[in-house]
Motif scaffolding. Structure first.
Motif, short mmCIF file in Angstrom:
data_model
loop_
_atom_site.label_atom_id
_atom_site.label_comp_id
_atom_site.label_asym_id
_atom_site.label_seq_id
_atom_site.Cartn_x
_atom_site.Cartn_y
_atom_site.Cartn_z
N VAL A 104 0.90 -1.17 0.00
CA VAL A 104 -0.12 0.10 0.01
C VAL A 104 0.76 1.22 0.09
N PRO A 105 1.10 1.75 -1.12
CA PRO A 105 1.85 3.01 -1.32
C PRO A 105 1.59 4.14 -0.18
N ILE A 106 2.75 4.95 0.06
CA ILE A 106 2.54 5.66 0.97
C ILE A 106 1.66 6.80 0.92
N HIS A 107 0.82 7.17 1.87
CA HIS A 107 -0.17 7.88 1.66
C HIS A 107 -0.74 8.32 3.05
N SER A 108 -1.72 9.34 3.03
CA SER A 108 -2.31 9.87 4.29
C SER A 108 -3.65 9.76 4.34
N HIS A 109 -4.17 10.06 5.62
CA HIS A 109 -5.71 10.12 5.98
C HIS A 109 -5.90 11.37 6.49
N PRO A 110 -6.18 12.48 6.03
CA PRO A 110 -6.44 13.94 6.76
C PRO A 110 -7.39 13.85 7.52
N GLY A 111 -8.55 13.02 7.49
CA GLY A 111 -9.61 12.88 8.48
C GLY A 111 -9.64 12.20 9.61
N GLY A 112 -8.76 11.00 9.47
CA GLY A 112 -8.60 10.23 10.71
C GLY A 112 -7.74 9.31 10.94
N THR A 113 -7.41 8.80 12.22
CA THR A 113 -6.42 7.91 12.85
C THR A 113 -6.60 6.50 12.08
N GLU A 114 -5.65 5.78 11.93
CA GLU A 114 -5.76 4.52 11.25
C GLU A 114 -5.12 3.46 12.23
N LEU A 115 -5.95 2.10 12.44
CA LEU A 115 -5.44 1.26 13.13
C LEU A 115 -5.48 -0.03 12.27
N ILE A 116 -4.33 -0.69 12.12
CA ILE A 116 -4.52 -2.20 11.55
C ILE A 116 -4.15 -3.29 12.56
N VAL A 117 -4.90 -4.26 12.31
CA VAL A 117 -4.50 -5.44 12.89
C VAL A 117 -4.54 -6.77 11.96
N VAL A 118 -3.36 -7.23 11.82
CA VAL A 118 -2.85 -8.33 11.09
C VAL A 118 -3.60 -9.86 11.44
N ILE A 119 -4.26 -10.08 10.49
CA ILE A 119 -4.86 -11.41 10.88
C ILE A 119 -4.35 -12.92 10.15
N GLU A 120 -3.41 -12.68 9.19
CA GLU A 120 -2.64 -13.41 8.63
C GLU A 120 -1.40 -12.99 7.87
N GLY A 121 -0.32 -13.72 8.19
CA GLY A 121 0.80 -13.30 7.14
C GLY A 121 1.50 -12.31 8.25
N THR A 122 2.45 -11.50 7.36
CA THR A 122 3.15 -10.28 8.17
C THR A 122 3.38 -9.29 7.13
N VAL A 123 3.44 -7.87 7.81
CA VAL A 123 3.62 -6.84 6.99
C VAL A 123 4.70 -5.91 7.50
N ILE A 124 5.57 -5.14 6.83
CA ILE A 124 6.43 -4.15 7.28
C ILE A 124 5.52 -2.95 7.20
N ALA A 125 5.15 -2.32 8.30
CA ALA A 125 4.09 -0.92 8.35
C ALA A 125 5.37 0.08 8.78
N GLY A 126 4.72 1.31 8.64
CA GLY A 126 5.56 2.57 8.99
C GLY A 126 4.79 3.80 8.86
N PHE A 127 5.09 4.56 9.51
CA PHE A 127 4.89 6.17 9.31
C PHE A 127 5.87 7.13 9.55
N ILE A 128 5.65 8.37 9.01
CA ILE A 128 6.68 9.42 9.11
C ILE A 128 6.16 10.63 9.96
N SER A 129 6.60 10.93 11.00
CA SER A 129 6.12 12.06 11.85
C SER A 129 6.46 13.50 11.23
N SER A 130 5.81 14.34 11.56
CA SER A 130 6.03 15.65 11.17
C SER A 130 7.46 16.29 11.34
N SER A 131 8.13 15.71 12.21
CA SER A 131 9.63 15.96 12.40
C SER A 131 10.40 15.24 11.57
#
Length: 215
Positions: A104-131
């Motif tokens: 899932v390419p780098i993106h943002s959601h201006p209107g909400g916080t996001e929570l992911i729960v992995v139910i199968e497999g593995t993902v590398i996930a991350g975010f970049i702070s305003s700093s």
């Protein structure tokens, strides 16, 4: 005395504003009437006499979208447009599947916080702070990660099996802005984009061609 009155007035107005912004809803629910236009405050409510229990059940995750695309990703949303019962409730969901090598390419959601729960497999996930600090983690099955509202974030499946996870949002319509598409899928002149992005104009034009931009 006038200064005290003005101070009291602004204090009263502030308390009133906070109380209204955190007020409990005046009704149990407001199932969206998608036949009427959306306003800045959301959708109008469907007549309660027409509301049934089926309005509160979403079956769209039974048949997830296929992942035969360049990102090898399948994202099935349950936002207010797909699930009208979410209207005004401050929550939404997505069911996601990533094939091995998918992202899932780098993106943002201006209107909400996001929570992911992995139910199968593995993902590398991350975010970049305003700093500009990057926070990345391998998220395994039955682990969760949160991405604060408005910050750039991503998910990548670096494993050998399909990754499946459920996403929830703190808004019924969090919006989405994909960084690469926003930068290069527009009609901003390439010469201007070169100056504001510090990317050579030749590369800018290549990227515009890739993402469907013009000029």
């Amino acid at each position: 005395m006038p200064q005290l009155f003005i101070l009291f007035f602004f204090f009263f107005f502030f308390i009133l504003f906070i109380s209204f912004s955190k007020a409990d809803p005046l009704q149990d629910f407001c199932v969206a009437d998608l036949t009427l236009p959306q306003s800045p405050a959301g959708y109008s409510c469907k007549n309660v006499s027409q509301v049934t229990v089926d309005d509160f059940v979403f079956t769209g995750f039974r048949n997830p979208r296929n992942n035969s695309n360049t990102n090898m990703a399948s994202l099935t949303p349950a936002f207010v447009a797909q699930w009208p019962a979410l209207n005004g409730l401050g929550i939404a969901a997505v069911y996601a599947e990533l094939a091995p090598g998918g992202q899932v390419p780098i993106h943002s959601h201006p209107g909400g916080t996001e929570l992911i729960v992995v139910i199968e497999g593995t993902v590398i996930a991350g975010f970049i702070s305003s700093s500009n600090k990057a926070y990345t983690k391998k998220v395994d099955t039955f682990e969760a990660m949160i991405f604060p509202q408005g910050l750039l974030h991503f998910q990548v499946n670096t494993g050998s099996v399909k990754a499946k996870y459920v996403v929830s949002f703190s808004s019924s319509n969090p919006g989405v802005q994909t960084t690469s598409m926003s930068l290069f899928g527009n009609d901003l002149p390439s010469e201007i984009l070169e100056k504001v992005s510090s990317i050579d104009v030749v590369e800018v034009k290549k990227l515009k061609a890739m993402f469907g931009g013009t000029n």
